[in-house]
Design a protein around this motif. Structure first.
Motif, PDB file in Angstrom:
ATOM      1  N   ARG A 172       0.823  -1.200   0.000  1.00 37.54           N
ATOM      2  CA  ARG A 172       0.000   0.000   0.000  1.00 37.54           C
ATOM      3  C   ARG A 172       0.864   1.259   0.000  1.00 37.54           C
ATOM      4  NH1 ARG A 172      -5.268  -0.881   0.850  1.00 37.54           N
ATOM      5  NH2 ARG A 172      -5.575   1.319   1.315  1.00 37.54           N
ATOM      6  N   PHE A 173       0.273   2.340  -0.506  1.00 38.86           N
ATOM      7  CA  PHE A 173       0.947   3.624  -0.539  1.00 38.86           C
ATOM      8  C   PHE A 173       1.165   4.142   0.882  1.00 38.86           C
ATOM      9  CE2 PHE A 173      -0.859   4.961  -4.967  1.00 38.86           C
ATOM     10  CZ  PHE A 173      -0.298   3.816  -5.502  1.00 38.86           C
ATOM     11  N   GLY A 174       2.191   4.980   1.040  1.00 38.94           N
ATOM     12  CA  GLY A 174       2.446   5.629   2.313  1.00 38.94           C
ATOM     13  C   GLY A 174       3.247   4.803   3.297  1.00 38.94           C
ATOM     14  N   LYS A 175       3.902   3.741   2.823  1.00 39.14           N
ATOM     15  CA  LYS A 175       4.653   2.878   3.731  1.00 39.14           C
ATOM     16  C   LYS A 175       6.002   2.489   3.135  1.00 39.14           C
ATOM     17  CE  LYS A 175       0.605   0.807   5.982  1.00 39.14           C
ATOM     18  NZ  LYS A 175      -0.053  -0.462   6.373  1.00 39.14           N
ATOM     19  N   THR A 176       6.891   1.968   3.997  1.00 40.47           N
ATOM     20  CA  THR A 176       8.182   1.454   3.576  1.00 40.47           C
ATOM     21  C   THR A 176       8.227  -0.047   3.865  1.00 40.47           C
ATOM     22  OG1 THR A 176       9.334   3.543   3.958  1.00 40.47           O
ATOM     23  CG2 THR A 176      10.673   1.544   3.946  1.00 40.47           C
ATOM     24  N   TYR A 177       8.694  -0.813   2.886  1.00 44.20           N
ATOM     25  CA  TYR A 177       8.732  -2.262   3.003  1.00 44.20           C
ATOM     26  C   TYR A 177      10.161  -2.754   2.797  1.00 44.20           C
ATOM     27  CZ  TYR A 177       3.720  -1.672   2.240  1.00 44.20           C
ATOM     28  OH  TYR A 177       2.417  -1.270   2.324  1.00 44.20           O
ATOM     29  N   ASP A 185      19.941 -10.835  -0.100  1.00 39.16           N
ATOM     30  CA  ASP A 185      19.847  -9.485  -0.660  1.00 39.16           C
ATOM     31  C   ASP A 185      18.723  -8.739   0.047  1.00 39.16           C
ATOM     32  OD1 ASP A 185      21.839 -10.096  -2.467  1.00 39.16           O
ATOM     33  OD2 ASP A 185      20.413 -10.795  -3.981  1.00 39.16           O
ATOM     34  N   VAL A 186      18.894  -7.435   0.177  1.00 36.81           N
ATOM     35  CA  VAL A 186      17.922  -6.619   0.906  1.00 36.81           C
ATOM     36  C   VAL A 186      17.283  -5.621  -0.052  1.00 36.81           C
ATOM     37  CG1 VAL A 186      17.549  -5.016   2.813  1.00 36.81           C
ATOM     38  CG2 VAL A 186      19.254  -6.846   3.034  1.00 36.81           C
ATOM     39  N   TYR A 187      15.972  -5.596  -0.078  1.00 31.32           N
ATOM     40  CA  TYR A 187      15.203  -4.662  -0.914  1.00 31.32           C
ATOM     41  C   TYR A 187      14.425  -3.730   0.014  1.00 31.32           C
ATOM     42  CZ  TYR A 187      15.888  -8.445  -4.322  1.00 31.32           C
ATOM     43  OH  TYR A 187      16.416  -9.410  -5.137  1.00 31.32           O
ATOM     44  N   THR A 188      14.591  -2.449  -0.194  1.00 30.97           N
ATOM     45  CA  THR A 188      13.838  -1.465   0.584  1.00 30.97           C
ATOM     46  C   THR A 188      13.009  -0.621  -0.384  1.00 30.97           C
ATOM     47  OG1 THR A 188      15.582  -1.360   2.255  1.00 30.97           O
ATOM     48  CG2 THR A 188      13.966   0.436   2.228  1.00 30.97           C
ATOM     49  N   LEU A 189      11.696  -0.699  -0.240  1.00 35.33           N
ATOM     50  CA  LEU A 189      10.776  -0.008  -1.136  1.00 35.33           C
ATOM     51  C   LEU A 189       9.946   0.993  -0.328  1.00 35.33           C
ATOM     52  CD1 LEU A 189       9.425   0.255  -3.942  1.00 35.33           C
ATOM     53  CD2 LEU A 189       7.841  -1.545  -3.223  1.00 35.33           C
ATOM     54  N   THR A 190      10.046   2.264  -0.708  1.00 35.51           N
ATOM     55  CA  THR A 190       9.282   3.311  -0.033  1.00 35.51           C
ATOM     56  C   THR A 190       8.260   3.876  -1.010  1.00 35.51           C
ATOM     57  OG1 THR A 190      11.161   3.892   1.371  1.00 35.51           O
ATOM     58  CG2 THR A 190       9.388   5.515   1.178  1.00 35.51           C
ATOM     59  N   LEU A 191       6.992   3.854  -0.609  1.00 34.78           N
ATOM     60  CA  LEU A 191       5.907   4.370  -1.425  1.00 34.78           C
ATOM     61  C   LEU A 191       5.300   5.587  -0.724  1.00 34.78           C
ATOM     62  CD1 LEU A 191       4.107   1.017  -2.314  1.00 34.78           C
ATOM     63  CD2 LEU A 191       5.903   2.191  -3.596  1.00 34.78           C
ATOM     64  N   SER A 192       5.247   6.711  -1.441  1.00 30.61           N
ATOM     65  CA  SER A 192       4.624   7.893  -0.847  1.00 30.61           C
ATOM     66  C   SER A 192       3.108   7.717  -0.833  1.00 30.61           C
ATOM     67  CB  SER A 192       4.988   9.143  -1.654  1.00 30.61           C
ATOM     68  OG  SER A 192       4.251   9.172  -2.867  1.00 30.61           O
ATOM     69  N   LYS A 193       2.406   8.608  -0.170  1.00 35.88           N
ATOM     70  CA  LYS A 193       0.945   8.528  -0.103  1.00 35.88           C
ATOM     71  C   LYS A 193       0.309   8.734  -1.469  1.00 35.88           C
ATOM     72  CE  LYS A 193       0.546   9.920   4.732  1.00 35.88           C
ATOM     73  NZ  LYS A 193      -0.035  10.899   5.694  1.00 35.88           N
ATOM     74  N   LYS A 194       1.047   9.383  -2.378  1.00 42.07           N
ATOM     75  CA  LYS A 194       0.545   9.605  -3.732  1.00 42.07           C
ATOM     76  C   LYS A 194       0.984   8.512  -4.708  1.00 42.07           C
ATOM     77  CE  LYS A 194       0.257  14.639  -3.398  1.00 42.07           C
ATOM     78  NZ  LYS A 194       0.696  15.930  -4.009  1.00 42.07           N
TER      79      LYS A 194
END
Length: 229
Positions: A172-177, A185-194
């Motif tokens: 979902r938007f607005g969170k970091t996973y 391996d490490v994946y960091t995904l940040t989704l803004s609220k938009k």
């Protein structure tokens, strides 16, 4: 004589009945109307009149009977935007064939080849909404984001490790996973609220160092930046 008269009368009635059936059948055929629905697309606003049929549907009904047509949902399945429809999307069947038009504009694709060997692939709707974002990392791993529905703030995200092991999640938007695969391996995904996307993927090298790749794409699907450190 009387018997002959009755036989003649029966013949006349039968003949009239047969003729009436033909007239009724003829009227039934003539009262049929037809509506042809064209779902069309154009690839560029530069030539909006150059349309190609995506599909065609034909409706039949009695003249005067009401008909209703509707647009196909090609946004969630193909990323196509409905740009125009004719005024007669509903109405009554007529003696003359009625033609109904739904016109779409297709999605646009962009592939970015980075100087360091990584690549970014972006698919956007005609009004610049993000459909798909694919990132191929330096170590051969990959991350793909898909926007399946625009009424929910969610991306379907698939991680692919260098040995092709995959894992899929709905984010979902607005969170970091943060996701760690079998190769650590490490994946960091940040989704803004938009719906902006900031993706970092890091892995250990033989020297023990870590590389971090960051790709940022706006909520409209526009490629903003890419860098590695």
């Amino acid at each position: 004589m009387r018997k002959t008269s009755w036989l003649s009368l029966i013949g006349v009635v039968a003949g009239l009945g047969l003729g009436w059936d033909l007239v009724v059948q003829g009227q039934a055929v003539s009262k049929q109307g037809k509506v042809i629905v064209y779902y069309r697309y154009n690839e560029s606003n530069k030539h909006p009149k150059r349309m190609t049929n995506y599909s065609v549907k034909t409706l039949h009904g009695r003249i005067g009977q009401h008909y209703t047509t509707k647009a196909k949902d090609l946004l969630t399945t193909k990323g196509w935007i409905l740009r125009y429809h004719s005024a007669n999307v509903s109405g009554n069947f007529k003696a003359k064939t009625t033609k109904v038009y739904y016109d779409y504009q297709i999605d646009s694709l962009k592939d970015y080849e980075h100087t360091n060997g990584a690549s970014t692939y972006i698919d956007r709707t005609a009004d610049h909404r993000l459909i798909f974002l694919g990132q191929t990392h330096l170590n051969g791993a990959g991350t793909a984001l898909m926007r399946l529905h625009y009424h929910t703030p969610v991306y379907k995200v698939t991680y692919s490790s260098p040995n092709e092991h995959q894992s899929t999640h709905n984010y979902r938007f607005g969170k970091t996973y943060v996701y760690r695969d079998h190769e650590k391996d490490v994946y960091t995904l940040t989704l803004s609220k938009k719906g902006d996307v900031t993706l970092q993927q890091e892995w250990a090298t033989k020297k023990g160092k870590h590389h971090v790749e960051t790709t940022k794409v706006s909520a409209t699907g526009k490629y903003l930046s890419y860098h590695v450190r």
